[in-house]
Scaffold this motif. Structure first.
Motif, PDB file in Angstrom:
ATOM      1  N   SER A   1      47.080  43.676  28.007  1.00  0.00           N
ATOM      2  CA  SER A   1      47.892  44.469  28.801  1.00  0.00           C
ATOM      3  C   SER A   1      47.804  43.904  30.188  1.00  0.00           C
ATOM      4  CB  SER A   1      47.681  45.884  28.404  1.00  0.00           C
ATOM      5  OG  SER A   1      46.280  46.241  28.911  1.00  0.00           O
ATOM      6  N   MET A   2      46.547  43.905  30.728  1.00  0.00           N
ATOM      7  CA  MET A   2      46.298  43.906  32.210  1.00  0.00           C
ATOM      8  C   MET A   2      46.970  42.513  32.702  1.00  0.00           C
ATOM      9  SD  MET A   2      43.169  45.040  34.500  1.00  0.00           S
ATOM     10  CE  MET A   2      43.104  45.118  36.062  1.00  0.00           C
ATOM     11  N   VAL A   3      46.399  41.440  32.077  1.00  0.00           N
ATOM     12  CA  VAL A   3      46.614  40.013  32.331  1.00  0.00           C
ATOM     13  C   VAL A   3      48.223  39.795  32.344  1.00  0.00           C
ATOM     14  CG1 VAL A   3      46.386  37.559  32.069  1.00  0.00           C
ATOM     15  CG2 VAL A   3      44.518  38.831  32.277  1.00  0.00           C
ATOM     16  N   PRO A   4      48.982  40.276  31.142  1.00  0.00           N
ATOM     17  CA  PRO A   4      50.251  40.035  31.075  1.00  0.00           C
ATOM     18  C   PRO A   4      51.113  40.727  32.178  1.00  0.00           C
ATOM     19  CG  PRO A   4      49.283  40.127  28.840  1.00  0.00           C
ATOM     20  CD  PRO A   4      48.316  40.721  30.147  1.00  0.00           C
ATOM     21  N   GLU A   5      50.656  41.921  32.236  1.00  0.00           N
ATOM     22  CA  GLU A   5      51.395  42.732  33.307  1.00  0.00           C
ATOM     23  C   GLU A   5      51.279  42.274  34.757  1.00  0.00           C
ATOM     24  OE1 GLU A   5      52.159  47.418  34.650  1.00  0.00           O
ATOM     25  OE2 GLU A   5      50.555  46.953  33.347  1.00  0.00           O
TER      26      GLU A   5
ATOM     27  N   VAL B   1      51.458  45.776  43.208  1.00  0.00           N
ATOM     28  CA  VAL B   1      50.940  46.098  41.888  1.00  0.00           C
ATOM     29  C   VAL B   1      50.336  45.107  41.077  1.00  0.00           C
ATOM     30  CG1 VAL B   1      50.992  47.484  39.806  1.00  0.00           C
ATOM     31  CG2 VAL B   1      52.261  48.372  41.995  1.00  0.00           C
ATOM     32  N   GLY B   2      51.186  43.951  40.913  1.00  0.00           N
ATOM     33  CA  GLY B   2      50.550  42.806  40.175  1.00  0.00           C
ATOM     34  C   GLY B   2      49.491  41.977  40.942  1.00  0.00           C
TER      35      GLY B   2
ATOM     36  N   ALA C   1      49.843  35.768  40.667  1.00  0.00           N
ATOM     37  CA  ALA C   1      48.806  36.418  39.822  1.00  0.00           C
ATOM     38  C   ALA C   1      47.387  35.652  39.669  1.00  0.00           C
ATOM     39  CB  ALA C   1      49.461  36.776  38.423  1.00  0.00           C
ATOM     40  N   GLY C   2      47.657  34.262  39.245  1.00  0.00           N
ATOM     41  CA  GLY C   2      46.313  33.599  39.020  1.00  0.00           C
ATOM     42  C   GLY C   2      45.628  33.319  40.272  1.00  0.00           C
ATOM     43  N   LEU C   3      46.015  33.197  41.642  1.00  0.00           N
ATOM     44  CA  LEU C   3      45.331  33.122  42.798  1.00  0.00           C
ATOM     45  C   LEU C   3      44.683  34.810  43.164  1.00  0.00           C
ATOM     46  CD1 LEU C   3      47.676  31.281  45.199  1.00  0.00           C
ATOM     47  CD2 LEU C   3      45.532  30.644  44.106  1.00  0.00           C
ATOM     48  N   ALA C   4      45.263  35.881  42.622  1.00  0.00           N
ATOM     49  CA  ALA C   4      44.700  37.140  42.843  1.00  0.00           C
ATOM     50  C   ALA C   4      43.271  37.223  41.921  1.00  0.00           C
ATOM     51  CB  ALA C   4      45.735  38.180  42.584  1.00  0.00           C
ATOM     52  N   THR C   5      43.608  36.639  40.673  1.00  0.00           N
ATOM     53  CA  THR C   5      42.601  36.789  39.783  1.00  0.00           C
ATOM     54  C   THR C   5      41.484  35.866  39.927  1.00  0.00           C
ATOM     55  OG1 THR C   5      44.262  36.903  37.988  1.00  0.00           O
ATOM     56  CG2 THR C   5      42.242  36.298  37.201  1.00  0.00           C
ATOM     57  N   VAL C   6      41.488  34.674  40.666  1.00  0.00           N
ATOM     58  CA  VAL C   6      40.493  33.971  41.116  1.00  0.00           C
ATOM     59  C   VAL C   6      39.705  34.704  42.227  1.00  0.00           C
ATOM     60  CG1 VAL C   6      39.779  31.643  42.258  1.00  0.00           C
ATOM     61  CG2 VAL C   6      41.443  31.788  40.207  1.00  0.00           C
ATOM     62  N   ALA C   7      40.357  35.261  43.199  1.00  0.00           N
ATOM     63  CA  ALA C   7      39.833  35.933  44.146  1.00  0.00           C
ATOM     64  C   ALA C   7      39.076  37.188  43.666  1.00  0.00           C
ATOM     65  CB  ALA C   7      40.877  36.668  45.019  1.00  0.00           C
TER      66      ALA C   7
END
Length: 235
Positions: A204-208, A32-33, A217-223
């Motif tokens: 909400s979205m980034v902290p969760e 989910v994260g 989480a950072g790598l998923a955000t970059v993708a």
């Protein structure tokens, strides 16, 4: 209008897909994260290239700035009201506050999708991907909470189907508004959506995503950002 409804339904369908996935099996916080992080990255790209930049292209900077301020304030206020409502009615066990939260996320972004369709250009694939990806984890987590609280499968699916339908109709409304208002008004709507989404992302979205996926989480955000940015350049 038919085209707007079709694209709006496609983007909003992930709310129902997420609810179904939550009822089919239990998903780990890591998964989910990661989806949350990916969706956050896609939304950041869309806010930058599809909303703020487009608003500045078609209207004045004052219109975009006013929209940003009002959008952020509106989401902040509404989100506080949803938290208050959820606390009074049992927190995560209350389905209505969760559905209202998804509604607040979905309406401005899908209205902007409709405005883009009305402008005569091609459909923003980046925005569609961003909306779809950001809806999934929210629906999965919320539907799982509702099911744990004792709500029936039919009730959960029915609730999220209504929310998805409202979000899809917002795309049609955005198309209708774009045909009737000035360029500055459209730029204001772009700014409003950008402000609301940025506030939602940081609150909400980034902290969760960070809480659930930890260092991944950072790598998923970059993708997510890379994919949505690339799609923006292609459309």
């Amino acid at each position: 209008m038919i085209e707007a409804l079709g694209w709006g339904a496609l983007a909003a369908s992930s709310l129902v897909v997420g609810a179904v996935l939550a009822l089919v099996r239990t998903w780990s916080p890591l998964v989910v994260g990661l989806v949350l992080g990916f969706g956050a990255g896609a939304l950041i790209a869309s806010v930058s290239f599809e909303l703020a930049e487009e608003g500045l292209r078609i209207g004045s900077g004052y219109a975009v700035a006013g929209g940003l301020a009002l959008g952020g304030l509106t989401y902040f206020t509404a989100d506080r009201l949803v938290e208050w409502w959820g606390g009074r009615s049992g927190g995560s066990s209350a389905g209505a506050p969760l559905a209202v939260g998804a509604f607040l996320d979905g309406i401005p972004e899908q209205a902007v999708l409709g405005i883009g369709i009305a402008s005569g250009g091609s459909v923003s694939a980046a925005l569609v991907v961003a909306i779809f990806a950001s809806n999934l984890p929210e629906a999965i987590g919320s539907a799982a909470d509702m099911r744990s609280a004792g709500r029936s499968r039919r009730s959960v699916l029915g609730l999220w189907s209504v929310v998805a339908a409202c979000c899809a109709l917002a795309t049609v409304a955005g198309t209708a508004v774009a045909d009737a208002v000035s360029s500055d008004a459209q730029a204001f709507v772009d700014g409003f959506a950008a402000g609301a989404l940025l506030t939602m992302l940081i609150d909400s979205m980034v902290p969760e995503a960070k809480d659930k996926a930890r260092d991944w989480a950072g790598l998923a955000t970059v993708a997510g950002f890379a994919l949505a940015a690339g799609l923006s350049l292609l459309t």
